[in-house]
Design a protein around this motif. Structure first.
Motif, PDB file in Angstrom:
ATOM      1  N   ALA A 128       0.832  -1.207   0.000  1.00  0.00           N
ATOM      2  CA  ALA A 128       0.000   0.000   0.000  1.00  0.00           C
ATOM      3  C   ALA A 128       0.865   1.255   0.000  1.00  0.00           C
ATOM      4  CB  ALA A 128      -0.930  -0.009   1.210  1.00  0.00           C
ATOM      5  N   VAL A 129       1.916   1.247   0.808  1.00  0.00           N
ATOM      6  CA  VAL A 129       2.809   2.411   0.851  1.00  0.00           C
ATOM      7  C   VAL A 129       3.510   2.584  -0.491  1.00  0.00           C
ATOM      8  CG1 VAL A 129       4.856   3.385   1.972  1.00  0.00           C
ATOM      9  CG2 VAL A 129       3.118   2.252   3.345  1.00  0.00           C
ATOM     10  N   ALA A 130       3.898   1.482  -1.129  1.00  0.00           N
ATOM     11  CA  ALA A 130       4.551   1.558  -2.444  1.00  0.00           C
ATOM     12  C   ALA A 130       3.614   2.168  -3.480  1.00  0.00           C
ATOM     13  CB  ALA A 130       5.018   0.181  -2.880  1.00  0.00           C
ATOM     14  N   LYS A 131       2.340   1.783  -3.434  1.00  0.00           N
ATOM     15  CA  LYS A 131       1.372   2.358  -4.386  1.00  0.00           C
ATOM     16  C   LYS A 131       1.183   3.848  -4.141  1.00  0.00           C
ATOM     17  CE  LYS A 131      -1.138  -1.873  -5.319  1.00  0.00           C
ATOM     18  NZ  LYS A 131      -2.369  -2.633  -5.193  1.00  0.00           N
ATOM     19  N   ILE A 132       1.143   4.248  -2.873  1.00  0.00           N
ATOM     20  CA  ILE A 132       0.991   5.672  -2.547  1.00  0.00           C
ATOM     21  C   ILE A 132       2.199   6.456  -3.055  1.00  0.00           C
ATOM     22  CG2 ILE A 132       0.938   7.333  -0.642  1.00  0.00           C
ATOM     23  CD1 ILE A 132      -0.718   5.216   0.918  1.00  0.00           C
ATOM     24  N   LEU A 133       3.391   5.927  -2.816  1.00  0.00           N
ATOM     25  CA  LEU A 133       4.602   6.613  -3.275  1.00  0.00           C
ATOM     26  C   LEU A 133       4.692   6.643  -4.794  1.00  0.00           C
ATOM     27  CD1 LEU A 133       7.220   5.285  -0.713  1.00  0.00           C
ATOM     28  CD2 LEU A 133       6.314   7.607  -0.874  1.00  0.00           C
ATOM     29  N   GLN A 134       4.249   5.586  -5.455  1.00  0.00           N
ATOM     30  CA  GLN A 134       4.297   5.524  -6.913  1.00  0.00           C
ATOM     31  C   GLN A 134       3.401   6.583  -7.551  1.00  0.00           C
ATOM     32  OE1 GLN A 134       6.184   3.383  -8.990  1.00  0.00           O
ATOM     33  NE2 GLN A 134       5.429   4.769 -10.547  1.00  0.00           N
ATOM     34  N   ASN A 135       2.318   6.955  -6.870  1.00  0.00           N
ATOM     35  CA  ASN A 135       1.393   7.936  -7.424  1.00  0.00           C
ATOM     36  C   ASN A 135       1.920   9.363  -7.357  1.00  0.00           C
ATOM     37  OD1 ASN A 135      -0.496   6.008  -8.124  1.00  0.00           O
ATOM     38  ND2 ASN A 135      -1.510   6.094  -6.142  1.00  0.00           N
ATOM     39  N   ASN A 136       3.027   9.593  -6.657  1.00  0.00           N
ATOM     40  CA  ASN A 136       3.611  10.927  -6.594  1.00  0.00           C
ATOM     41  C   ASN A 136       4.370  11.237  -7.881  1.00  0.00           C
ATOM     42  OD1 ASN A 136       2.737  11.606  -3.974  1.00  0.00           O
ATOM     43  ND2 ASN A 136       4.341  10.310  -3.110  1.00  0.00           N
ATOM     44  N   SER A 137       4.327  12.503  -8.288  1.00  0.00           N
ATOM     45  CA  SER A 137       4.954  12.895  -9.559  1.00  0.00           C
ATOM     46  C   SER A 137       6.476  12.835  -9.508  1.00  0.00           C
ATOM     47  CB  SER A 137       4.507  14.304  -9.945  1.00  0.00           C
ATOM     48  OG  SER A 137       4.932  15.222  -8.947  1.00  0.00           O
ATOM     49  N   TYR A 138       7.076  12.936  -8.347  1.00  0.00           N
ATOM     50  CA  TYR A 138       8.532  12.939  -8.243  1.00  0.00           C
ATOM     51  C   TYR A 138       9.121  11.535  -8.134  1.00  0.00           C
ATOM     52  CZ  TYR A 138       6.818  13.051  -3.463  1.00  0.00           C
ATOM     53  OH  TYR A 138       6.105  12.808  -2.322  1.00  0.00           O
ATOM     54  N   VAL A 139       8.277  10.511  -8.072  1.00  0.00           N
ATOM     55  CA  VAL A 139       8.744   9.121  -7.998  1.00  0.00           C
ATOM     56  C   VAL A 139       8.580   8.480  -9.375  1.00  0.00           C
ATOM     57  CG1 VAL A 139       8.386   6.866  -6.941  1.00  0.00           C
ATOM     58  CG2 VAL A 139       8.168   8.922  -5.561  1.00  0.00           C
ATOM     59  N   LYS A 140       9.691   8.005  -9.917  1.00  0.00           N
ATOM     60  CA  LYS A 140       9.668   7.348 -11.224  1.00  0.00           C
ATOM     61  C   LYS A 140       9.197   5.904 -11.087  1.00  0.00           C
ATOM     62  CE  LYS A 140      12.682   6.816 -15.221  1.00  0.00           C
ATOM     63  NZ  LYS A 140      14.040   7.063 -15.720  1.00  0.00           N
ATOM     64  N   THR A 141       9.824   5.151 -10.170  1.00  0.00           N
ATOM     65  CA  THR A 141       9.409   3.775  -9.904  1.00  0.00           C
ATOM     66  C   THR A 141       9.466   3.499  -8.408  1.00  0.00           C
ATOM     67  OG1 THR A 141      11.654   2.896 -10.141  1.00  0.00           O
ATOM     68  CG2 THR A 141      10.276   2.878 -12.118  1.00  0.00           C
ATOM     69  N   ALA A 142       8.607   2.600  -7.963  1.00  0.00           N
ATOM     70  CA  ALA A 142       8.595   2.159  -6.564  1.00  0.00           C
ATOM     71  C   ALA A 142       8.396   0.646  -6.569  1.00  0.00           C
ATOM     72  CB  ALA A 142       7.478   2.845  -5.795  1.00  0.00           C
ATOM     73  N   GLU A 143       9.442  -0.086  -6.176  1.00  0.00           N
ATOM     74  CA  GLU A 143       9.391  -1.546  -6.164  1.00  0.00           C
ATOM     75  C   GLU A 143       9.540  -2.052  -4.728  1.00  0.00           C
ATOM     76  OE1 GLU A 143      12.565  -2.942  -8.569  1.00  0.00           O
ATOM     77  OE2 GLU A 143      11.908  -1.829 -10.337  1.00  0.00           O
TER      78      GLU A 143
END
Length: 160
Positions: free
Chosen positions: A73-88
């Motif tokens: 869930a935290v990875a999905k939240i971070l991935q939705n931010n414009s400054y994050v390219k990828t979150a694995e």
């Protein structure tokens, strides 16, 4: 082509090489040097490619989360931010599998890590890598995040 012509050409080539042995040897040596030089350049190219891949992998940030938090869930939240390219998401098992070659011959150490309480991590790649320190500082202030690790942190420690 008949056999006599082939034999004539081979005999003529052999006589020409014997007559100009120095030139033939020089030509063979130049071909060898050129091929060796091409091989060295190919090895350098492969090495530089591996180095670039390694350096690109080092511009990611790892965020270690509290075990009670849902990492996906935290990875999905971070991935939705414009400054994050990828979150694995990187689980403890994935990390140990990636690092297992360090424990060759020392499996008892790997077993102790498998039984430990290593938290899951999220590997982040930012769109603007120059802002990594600022972003890491902001993430570090959150109570669900245990630790933020990024490459510039190591460089800053060395400079101090």
């Amino acid at each position: 082509m008949n056999n006599q012509r082939v034999m004539y050409m081979l005999r003529d080539a052999r006589e020409g090489i014997m007559r100009n042995l120095g030139a033939a040897t020089s030509a063979a040596l130049l071909i060898f040097v050129a091929m060796a030089f091409c091989g060295i350049l190919l090895l350098v190219r492969l090495g530089v490619g591996d180095l670039m891949h390694y350096l690109e992998s080092q511009v990611t940030m790892k965020v270690y989360l509290d075990p009670s938090v849902d990492t996906e869930a935290v990875a999905k939240i971070l991935q939705n931010n414009s400054y994050v390219k990828t979150a694995e998401v990187e689980t403890k098992e994935q990390m140990l599998e990636r690092l297992s070659f360090f424990f060759t011959g020392r499996e008892h150490l790997l077993l102790s890590f498998q039984e430990s309480d290593i938290p899951d991590a999220i590997r982040l790649e930012l769109t603007d890598k120059s802002q990594m320190g600022l972003f890491a500082e902001q993430l570090g202030g959150m109570k669900e995040i245990i630790k933020v690790v990024y490459p510039q942190q190591f460089a800053e420690t060395i400079l101090k």
